[in-house]
Design a protein around this motif. Sequence first.
Motif, mmCIF file in Angstrom:
data_model
loop_
_atom_site.group_PDB
_atom_site.id
_atom_site.type_symbol
_atom_site.label_atom_id
_atom_site.label_comp_id
_atom_site.label_asym_id
_atom_site.label_seq_id
_atom_site.Cartn_x
_atom_site.Cartn_y
_atom_site.Cartn_z
ATOM 1 N N ASP A 1 1.944 6.840 6.882
ATOM 2 C CA ASP A 1 1.917 6.073 8.128
ATOM 3 C C ASP A 1 1.359 4.660 7.964
ATOM 4 O O ASP A 1 1.878 3.720 8.521
ATOM 5 C CB ASP A 1 1.162 6.827 9.224
ATOM 6 C CG ASP A 1 0.120 7.764 8.649
ATOM 7 O OD1 ASP A 1 -0.093 7.741 7.429
ATOM 8 O OD2 ASP A 1 -0.486 8.506 9.409
ATOM 9 N N CYS A 2 0.267 4.519 7.182
ATOM 10 C CA CYS A 2 -0.296 3.188 6.951
ATOM 11 C C CYS A 2 -0.697 2.504 8.240
ATOM 12 O O CYS A 2 -0.221 1.414 8.556
ATOM 13 C CB CYS A 2 0.692 2.280 6.219
ATOM 14 S SG CYS A 2 0.995 2.760 4.540
ATOM 15 N N GLN A 3 -1.586 3.131 9.007
ATOM 16 C CA GLN A 3 -1.980 2.509 10.279
ATOM 17 C C GLN A 3 -2.949 1.354 10.064
ATOM 18 O O GLN A 3 -3.074 0.459 10.884
ATOM 19 C CB GLN A 3 -2.663 3.534 11.198
ATOM 20 C CG GLN A 3 -1.846 4.780 11.443
ATOM 21 C CD GLN A 3 -2.507 5.976 10.801
ATOM 22 O OE1 GLN A 3 -3.137 5.851 9.749
ATOM 23 N NE2 GLN A 3 -2.374 7.127 11.418
ATOM 24 N N ILE A 4 -3.647 1.405 8.920
ATOM 25 C CA ILE A 4 -4.705 0.426 8.715
ATOM 26 C C ILE A 4 -4.170 -0.998 8.602
ATOM 27 O O ILE A 4 -4.654 -1.909 9.239
ATOM 28 C CB ILE A 4 -5.544 0.794 7.478
ATOM 29 C CG1 ILE A 4 -6.400 2.020 7.809
ATOM 30 C CG2 ILE A 4 -6.420 -0.356 7.057
ATOM 31 C CD1 ILE A 4 -7.239 2.500 6.677
ATOM 32 N N HIS A 5 -3.144 -1.177 7.789
ATOM 33 C CA HIS A 5 -2.558 -2.509 7.711
ATOM 34 C C HIS A 5 -1.762 -2.766 8.980
ATOM 35 O O HIS A 5 -0.676 -2.210 9.149
ATOM 36 C CB HIS A 5 -1.621 -2.628 6.512
ATOM 37 C CG HIS A 5 -2.307 -2.430 5.211
ATOM 38 N ND1 HIS A 5 -2.091 -1.361 4.398
ATOM 39 C CD2 HIS A 5 -3.245 -3.189 4.588
ATOM 40 C CE1 HIS A 5 -2.847 -1.465 3.319
ATOM 41 N NE2 HIS A 5 -3.559 -2.550 3.405
ATOM 42 N N SER A 6 -2.301 -3.636 9.817
ATOM 43 C CA SER A 6 -1.707 -3.809 11.152
ATOM 44 C C SER A 6 -0.202 -4.104 11.068
ATOM 45 O O SER A 6 0.611 -3.274 11.409
ATOM 46 C CB SER A 6 -2.441 -4.918 11.906
ATOM 47 O OG SER A 6 -2.774 -5.965 11.023
ATOM 48 N N LYS A 7 0.143 -5.295 10.634
ATOM 49 C CA LYS A 7 1.560 -5.559 10.394
ATOM 50 C C LYS A 7 1.686 -5.864 8.921
ATOM 51 O O LYS A 7 1.315 -6.928 8.477
ATOM 52 C CB LYS A 7 2.043 -6.755 11.226
ATOM 53 C CG LYS A 7 2.113 -6.461 12.707
ATOM 54 C CD LYS A 7 2.358 -7.743 13.478
ATOM 55 C CE LYS A 7 2.073 -7.505 14.961
ATOM 56 N NZ LYS A 7 1.143 -8.513 15.479
ATOM 57 N N CYS A 8 2.236 -4.949 8.192
ATOM 58 C CA CYS A 8 2.033 -4.971 6.753
ATOM 59 C C CYS A 8 2.664 -6.158 6.035
ATOM 60 O O CYS A 8 3.833 -6.134 5.668
ATOM 61 C CB CYS A 8 2.503 -3.679 6.123
ATOM 62 S SG CYS A 8 1.818 -3.532 4.480
ATOM 63 N N ASN A 9 1.862 -7.184 5.796
ATOM 64 C CA ASN A 9 2.281 -8.287 4.949
ATOM 65 C C ASN A 9 2.083 -7.938 3.488
ATOM 66 O O ASN A 9 2.598 -8.612 2.612
ATOM 67 C CB ASN A 9 1.453 -9.546 5.243
ATOM 68 C CG ASN A 9 1.801 -10.144 6.578
ATOM 69 O OD1 ASN A 9 0.996 -10.122 7.490
ATOM 70 N ND2 ASN A 9 3.020 -10.641 6.699
ATOM 71 N N THR A 10 1.333 -6.893 3.237
ATOM 72 C CA THR A 10 0.947 -6.612 1.855
ATOM 73 C C THR A 10 2.030 -5.882 1.073
ATOM 74 O O THR A 10 2.168 -6.068 -0.122
ATOM 75 C CB THR A 10 -0.340 -5.769 1.806
ATOM 76 O OG1 THR A 10 -0.058 -4.459 2.261
ATOM 77 C CG2 THR A 10 -1.428 -6.390 2.642
ATOM 78 N N ARG A 11 2.805 -5.065 1.753
ATOM 79 C CA ARG A 11 3.745 -4.200 1.050
ATOM 80 C C ARG A 11 4.681 -4.944 0.098
ATOM 81 O O ARG A 11 4.782 -4.580 -1.072
ATOM 82 C CB ARG A 11 4.547 -3.367 2.048
ATOM 83 C CG ARG A 11 5.231 -2.193 1.410
ATOM 84 C CD ARG A 11 5.795 -1.236 2.440
ATOM 85 N NE ARG A 11 6.032 0.061 1.831
ATOM 86 C CZ ARG A 11 6.990 0.314 0.967
ATOM 87 N NH1 ARG A 11 7.789 -0.652 0.583
ATOM 88 N NH2 ARG A 11 7.125 1.521 0.451
ATOM 89 N N PRO A 12 5.373 -5.984 0.527
ATOM 90 C CA PRO A 12 6.283 -6.659 -0.403
ATOM 91 C C PRO A 12 5.577 -7.146 -1.655
ATOM 92 O O PRO A 12 6.165 -7.130 -2.740
ATOM 93 C CB PRO A 12 6.831 -7.834 0.414
ATOM 94 C CG PRO A 12 6.094 -7.854 1.690
ATOM 95 C CD PRO A 12 5.438 -6.568 1.880
ATOM 96 N N GLU B 1 -0.861 3.915 -2.416
ATOM 97 C CA GLU B 1 -0.429 5.181 -1.850
ATOM 98 C C GLU B 1 0.908 5.034 -1.141
ATOM 99 O O GLU B 1 1.820 5.825 -1.324
ATOM 100 C CB GLU B 1 -1.489 5.669 -0.868
ATOM 101 C CG GLU B 1 -1.434 7.149 -0.597
ATOM 102 C CD GLU B 1 -2.804 7.666 -0.160
ATOM 103 O OE1 GLU B 1 -2.869 8.772 0.374
ATOM 104 O OE2 GLU B 1 -3.795 6.942 -0.380
ATOM 105 N N CYS B 2 1.033 3.958 -0.416
ATOM 106 C CA CYS B 2 2.212 3.795 0.431
ATOM 107 C C CYS B 2 3.462 3.468 -0.375
ATOM 108 O O CYS B 2 4.558 3.421 0.168
ATOM 109 C CB CYS B 2 1.953 2.744 1.491
ATOM 110 S SG CYS B 2 2.957 1.282 1.443
ATOM 111 N N MET B 3 3.319 3.264 -1.675
ATOM 112 C CA MET B 3 4.487 2.967 -2.491
ATOM 113 C C MET B 3 5.229 4.243 -2.870
ATOM 114 O O MET B 3 6.419 4.218 -3.151
ATOM 115 C CB MET B 3 4.081 2.242 -3.765
ATOM 116 C CG MET B 3 3.401 0.935 -3.534
ATOM 117 S SD MET B 3 4.419 -0.446 -4.039
ATOM 118 C CE MET B 3 5.974 -0.057 -3.303
HETATM 119 S S1 FES Z 1 0.348 -0.428 2.764
HETATM 120 FE FE1 FES Z 1 1.919 0.801 3.466
HETATM 121 S S2 FES Z 1 2.694 -0.417 5.032
HETATM 122 FE FE2 FES Z 1 0.994 -1.549 4.394
#
Ligand code: FES
Lengths: 150, 150
Positions: free
Chosen positions: B99-110, B92-94
């Motif tokens: 906002d993406c609050q669930i992923h605390s500090k998003c290591n997953t995005r890259p 979704e976030c792509m």
């Molecule tokens: S999935 Fe969107 S910032 Fe982590």
Amino acid sequence: MLRISKLSDYAIVLLCEIAKAERGEGTTARQLAATTQIALPTVVKLLKMLKEDGVLLSMQGRNGGYRLARRPSETNLAVIIEAVEGPIALTECMSEELDCQIHSKCNTRPHWVHINAAFRQALSVVTLNDLTTGTMPVPVTLGGVRVAAL
Amino acid sequence: MLRISKLSDYAIVLLCEIAKAERGEGTTARQLAATTQIALPTVVKLLKMLKEDGVLLSMQGRNGGYRLARRPSETNLAVIIEAVEGPIALTECMSEELDCQIHSKCNTRPHWVHINAAFRQALSVVTLNDLTTGTMPVPVTLGGVRVAAL
DNA sequence: TTAAACAGTACTGAATTGGTCCCATTTTAC
DNA sequence: GTAAAATGGGACCAATTCAGTACTGTTTAA
Ligand code: FES
Ligand code: FES
């Protein structure tokens, strides 16, 4: 839209959390729900699925909980997503032995097999370890051309 | 399940048919429905979408019909699927600036950015020309390891 | 014995997808 | 000039899938 389901996304978040907590010991569904803000029933459902597919181990009873079945570096996205959504099969005819009358003489199938494999591979090189420690992605080439964007 | 939609599948079939007929001239929705066995209203809907995204050209009026906007070798699966399903965005976030609050500090995005690119690339190397003439897939390597299954 | 955890299953509401219908506009054949 | 054959552009409904919830049972240890 072609996206992975919300549940798969949640599952990844949960497993990252379990991987982090692994330094100490197993984690309970209740704890995970609290730290991830995902509703408890949903957490429970997902953990069951992941257990079923051998991604997690469970311990019943009073001091029970969940642990990773394998090391974080051996638990990859392909396995996780397959646990939640079932086998990765981008087209119908890749999973079931369907008739496929529409494609007259199927030139398309071998290409789909190929795309499917490439996709699964792209998923499988990313492990929980990468997600929790911030490793950079593996370079990908396609037909000799480097792909990895950004 | 993680698959492309039926409509995308139909679209590919339709375009293959148009590409074949291209030797002669344009094709009408009615003709395509007859040869592919896909219901006419569905065919019409798809051709509209493909036109809208610049995959097809249309000619109105009595002897109207559809033609490929580009050569079969320049029309690939990624473009076709995007015409029908919208941009390829596995999470979704792509696609949206959520906002993406669930992923605390998003290591997953890259990592998702990377997987997304690899997937799109795997789709984009397959052209209509490959599908109609039976060309074999381009070799894919990931981290130096050859991937292409079968 | 009791409380805290997992195990299993069934169900419901929401969202997406697949498919249909209707009417307007354009072009050409007659 | 008119009718027929085609695309253009909506709105709309039905079916499936997905997300989330509820309930009841089993295991374990304090
Ligand atoms: S999935 Fe969107 S910032 Fe982590
Ligand atoms: S898609 Fe199944 S045989 Fe062509």
